[in-house]
Design a protein around this motif. Structure first.
Motif, PDB file in Angstrom:
ATOM      1  N   ALA A 263      43.692  35.526  25.226  1.00  0.00           N
ATOM      2  CA  ALA A 263      43.110  36.867  25.375  1.00  0.00           C
ATOM      3  C   ALA A 263      43.036  37.270  26.847  1.00  0.00           C
ATOM      4  CB  ALA A 263      41.723  36.914  24.728  1.00  0.00           C
ATOM      5  N   VAL A 264      42.637  36.346  27.700  1.00  0.00           N
ATOM      6  CA  VAL A 264      42.561  36.649  29.135  1.00  0.00           C
ATOM      7  C   VAL A 264      43.949  36.933  29.693  1.00  0.00           C
ATOM      8  CG1 VAL A 264      41.998  35.665  31.399  1.00  0.00           C
ATOM      9  CG2 VAL A 264      40.407  35.390  29.489  1.00  0.00           C
ATOM     10  N   ARG A 265      44.932  36.164  29.266  1.00  0.00           N
ATOM     11  CA  ARG A 265      46.303  36.400  29.736  1.00  0.00           C
ATOM     12  C   ARG A 265      46.831  37.756  29.274  1.00  0.00           C
ATOM     13  NH1 ARG A 265      48.349  30.262  28.770  1.00  0.00           N
ATOM     14  NH2 ARG A 265      47.651  29.463  30.781  1.00  0.00           N
ATOM     15  N   GLU A 266      46.444  38.177  28.077  1.00  0.00           N
ATOM     16  CA  GLU A 266      46.866  39.485  27.595  1.00  0.00           C
ATOM     17  C   GLU A 266      46.250  40.608  28.425  1.00  0.00           C
ATOM     18  OE1 GLU A 266      45.976  39.357  23.414  1.00  0.00           O
ATOM     19  OE2 GLU A 266      47.772  38.180  22.978  1.00  0.00           O
ATOM     20  N   VAL A 267      45.003  40.430  28.861  1.00  0.00           N
ATOM     21  CA  VAL A 267      44.380  41.416  29.751  1.00  0.00           C
ATOM     22  C   VAL A 267      45.149  41.457  31.070  1.00  0.00           C
ATOM     23  CG1 VAL A 267      42.325  41.994  31.108  1.00  0.00           C
ATOM     24  CG2 VAL A 267      42.074  41.282  28.724  1.00  0.00           C
ATOM     25  N   GLU A 268      45.462  40.295  31.614  1.00  0.00           N
ATOM     26  CA  GLU A 268      46.208  40.245  32.867  1.00  0.00           C
ATOM     27  C   GLU A 268      47.574  40.923  32.733  1.00  0.00           C
ATOM     28  OE1 GLU A 268      48.140  37.154  36.095  1.00  0.00           O
ATOM     29  OE2 GLU A 268      47.292  36.363  34.250  1.00  0.00           O
ATOM     30  N   ALA A 269      48.276  40.632  31.653  1.00  0.00           N
ATOM     31  CA  ALA A 269      49.597  41.241  31.439  1.00  0.00           C
ATOM     32  C   ALA A 269      49.480  42.762  31.350  1.00  0.00           C
ATOM     33  CB  ALA A 269      50.243  40.674  30.179  1.00  0.00           C
ATOM     34  N   PHE A 270      48.461  43.235  30.656  1.00  0.00           N
ATOM     35  CA  PHE A 270      48.236  44.675  30.561  1.00  0.00           C
ATOM     36  C   PHE A 270      48.016  45.276  31.945  1.00  0.00           C
ATOM     37  CE2 PHE A 270      45.103  48.075  30.628  1.00  0.00           C
ATOM     38  CZ  PHE A 270      45.753  49.051  29.883  1.00  0.00           C
ATOM     39  N   LEU A 271      47.174  44.629  32.738  1.00  0.00           N
ATOM     40  CA  LEU A 271      46.863  45.152  34.072  1.00  0.00           C
ATOM     41  C   LEU A 271      48.086  45.161  34.980  1.00  0.00           C
ATOM     42  CD1 LEU A 271      43.372  43.518  34.576  1.00  0.00           C
ATOM     43  CD2 LEU A 271      43.875  45.908  33.988  1.00  0.00           C
ATOM     44  N   ARG A 272      48.996  44.223  34.782  1.00  0.00           N
ATOM     45  CA  ARG A 272      50.220  44.178  35.588  1.00  0.00           C
ATOM     46  C   ARG A 272      51.159  45.350  35.264  1.00  0.00           C
ATOM     47  NH1 ARG A 272      50.826  39.761  38.644  1.00  0.00           N
ATOM     48  NH2 ARG A 272      49.527  37.960  38.154  1.00  0.00           N
ATOM     49  N   ARG A 273      51.122  45.818  34.021  1.00  0.00           N
ATOM     50  CA  ARG A 273      52.028  46.924  33.643  1.00  0.00           C
ATOM     51  C   ARG A 273      51.311  48.274  33.600  1.00  0.00           C
ATOM     52  NH1 ARG A 273      50.877  44.446  28.601  1.00  0.00           N
ATOM     53  NH2 ARG A 273      50.131  45.940  27.078  1.00  0.00           N
ATOM     54  N   LEU A 274      50.028  48.295  33.949  1.00  0.00           N
ATOM     55  CA  LEU A 274      49.243  49.527  33.912  1.00  0.00           C
ATOM     56  C   LEU A 274      49.821  50.554  34.882  1.00  0.00           C
ATOM     57  CD1 LEU A 274      46.643  50.851  32.779  1.00  0.00           C
ATOM     58  CD2 LEU A 274      45.467  49.939  34.806  1.00  0.00           C
ATOM     59  N   PRO A 275      50.085  51.766  34.398  1.00  0.00           N
ATOM     60  CA  PRO A 275      50.602  52.802  35.305  1.00  0.00           C
ATOM     61  C   PRO A 275      49.524  53.246  36.290  1.00  0.00           C
ATOM     62  CG  PRO A 275      50.180  53.732  33.136  1.00  0.00           C
ATOM     63  CD  PRO A 275      49.934  52.254  33.027  1.00  0.00           C
ATOM     64  N   GLU A 276      49.964  53.899  37.335  1.00  0.00           N
ATOM     65  CA  GLU A 276      49.031  54.361  38.368  1.00  0.00           C
ATOM     66  C   GLU A 276      47.976  55.293  37.781  1.00  0.00           C
ATOM     67  OE1 GLU A 276      49.263  56.858  42.515  1.00  0.00           O
ATOM     68  OE2 GLU A 276      50.912  55.501  42.026  1.00  0.00           O
ATOM     69  N   VAL A 277      48.390  56.118  36.836  1.00  0.00           N
ATOM     70  CA  VAL A 277      47.454  57.023  36.163  1.00  0.00           C
ATOM     71  C   VAL A 277      47.438  56.666  34.674  1.00  0.00           C
ATOM     72  CG1 VAL A 277      46.904  59.434  35.634  1.00  0.00           C
ATOM     73  CG2 VAL A 277      47.959  58.844  37.842  1.00  0.00           C
ATOM     74  N   PRO A 278      46.414  55.927  34.257  1.00  0.00           N
ATOM     75  CA  PRO A 278      46.344  55.537  32.840  1.00  0.00           C
ATOM     76  C   PRO A 278      46.152  56.751  31.930  1.00  0.00           C
ATOM     77  CG  PRO A 278      44.802  54.264  34.190  1.00  0.00           C
ATOM     78  CD  PRO A 278      45.336  55.373  35.045  1.00  0.00           C
TER      79      PRO A 278
END
Length: 81
Positions: A27-42
Protein backbone atom coordinates in the motif's frame (compact mmCIF):
# COMPACT_ATOMS: atom_id res chain seq x y z
CA UNK A 1 3.59 -33.06 23.85
CA UNK A 2 1.07 -30.42 24.85
CA UNK A 3 3.95 -27.95 25.12
CA UNK A 4 4.77 -28.48 21.44
CA UNK A 5 1.25 -27.64 20.28
CA UNK A 6 1.35 -24.44 22.36
CA UNK A 7 3.99 -23.14 19.93
CA UNK A 8 1.74 -23.26 16.87
CA UNK A 9 -0.51 -20.28 17.66
CA UNK A 10 2.53 -18.01 18.13
CA UNK A 11 3.94 -19.15 14.77
CA UNK A 12 0.55 -18.53 13.16
CA UNK A 13 0.38 -15.04 14.74
CA UNK A 14 3.81 -14.23 13.36
CA UNK A 15 2.78 -15.34 9.87
CA UNK A 16 -0.37 -13.20 10.07
CA UNK A 17 1.87 -10.29 11.09
CA UNK A 18 4.27 -10.92 8.19
CA UNK A 19 1.37 -10.96 5.73
CA UNK A 20 -0.11 -7.78 7.24
CA UNK A 21 3.29 -6.08 6.97
CA UNK A 22 3.58 -7.15 3.33
CA UNK A 23 0.13 -5.70 2.55
CA UNK A 24 1.09 -2.44 4.26
CA UNK A 25 4.36 -2.28 2.32
CA UNK A 26 2.44 -2.75 -0.93
CA UNK A 27 0.00 0.00 0.00
CA UNK A 28 2.82 2.42 0.83
CA UNK A 29 4.56 1.62 -2.44
CA UNK A 30 1.34 2.29 -4.34
CA UNK A 31 1.11 5.73 -2.71
CA UNK A 32 4.71 6.42 -3.70
CA UNK A 33 4.10 5.29 -7.29
CA UNK A 34 1.05 7.54 -7.49
CA UNK A 35 3.02 10.52 -6.20
CA UNK A 36 5.76 9.90 -8.78
CA UNK A 37 3.26 10.12 -11.66
CA UNK A 38 1.13 12.90 -10.15
CA UNK A 39 0.73 15.78 -12.62
CA UNK A 40 1.68 19.29 -11.62
CA UNK A 41 -2.00 20.19 -11.39
CA UNK A 42 -4.02 17.28 -9.99
CA UNK A 43 -7.54 16.85 -11.31
CA UNK A 44 -10.53 15.51 -9.36
CA UNK A 45 -9.76 11.93 -10.45
CA UNK A 46 -6.24 12.29 -9.03
CA UNK A 47 -7.64 13.55 -5.72
CA UNK A 48 -10.06 10.64 -5.56
CA UNK A 49 -7.31 8.13 -6.33
CA UNK A 50 -5.05 9.67 -3.69
CA UNK A 51 -7.82 9.55 -1.08
CA UNK A 52 -8.44 5.89 -1.87
CA UNK A 53 -4.74 5.04 -1.70
CA UNK A 54 -4.27 6.85 1.61
CA UNK A 55 -7.35 5.18 3.08
CA UNK A 56 -5.97 1.78 2.07
CA UNK A 57 -2.52 2.62 3.46
CA UNK A 58 -4.01 3.71 6.78
CA UNK A 59 -6.16 0.57 7.01
CA UNK A 60 -3.26 -1.76 6.23
CA UNK A 61 -1.16 0.04 8.84
CA UNK A 62 -3.91 -0.45 11.43
CA UNK A 63 -4.19 -4.12 10.42
CA UNK A 64 -0.43 -4.52 10.74
CA UNK A 65 -0.43 -2.92 14.17
CA UNK A 66 -3.31 -5.13 15.35
CA UNK A 67 -1.45 -8.22 14.12
CA UNK A 68 1.69 -7.05 15.91
CA UNK A 69 -0.24 -6.64 19.14
CA UNK A 70 -1.74 -10.12 18.75
CA UNK A 71 1.75 -11.50 18.15
CA UNK A 72 2.92 -9.90 21.40
CA UNK A 73 4.79 -6.92 19.96
CA UNK A 74 3.58 -4.23 22.30
CA UNK A 75 5.55 -1.00 22.24
CA UNK A 76 5.15 2.16 24.29
CA UNK A 77 3.60 5.16 22.64
CA UNK A 78 5.82 6.71 20.00
CA UNK A 79 4.27 10.14 20.51
CA UNK A 80 6.10 12.97 22.21
CA UNK A 81 5.52 13.53 25.89
Amino acid sequence: MAGMTDLYPAADDREVLREAAARHTTAVREVEAFLRRLPEVPDPADLTEYANLITREEQTRADRQAAATTAGLLIPSLGSE
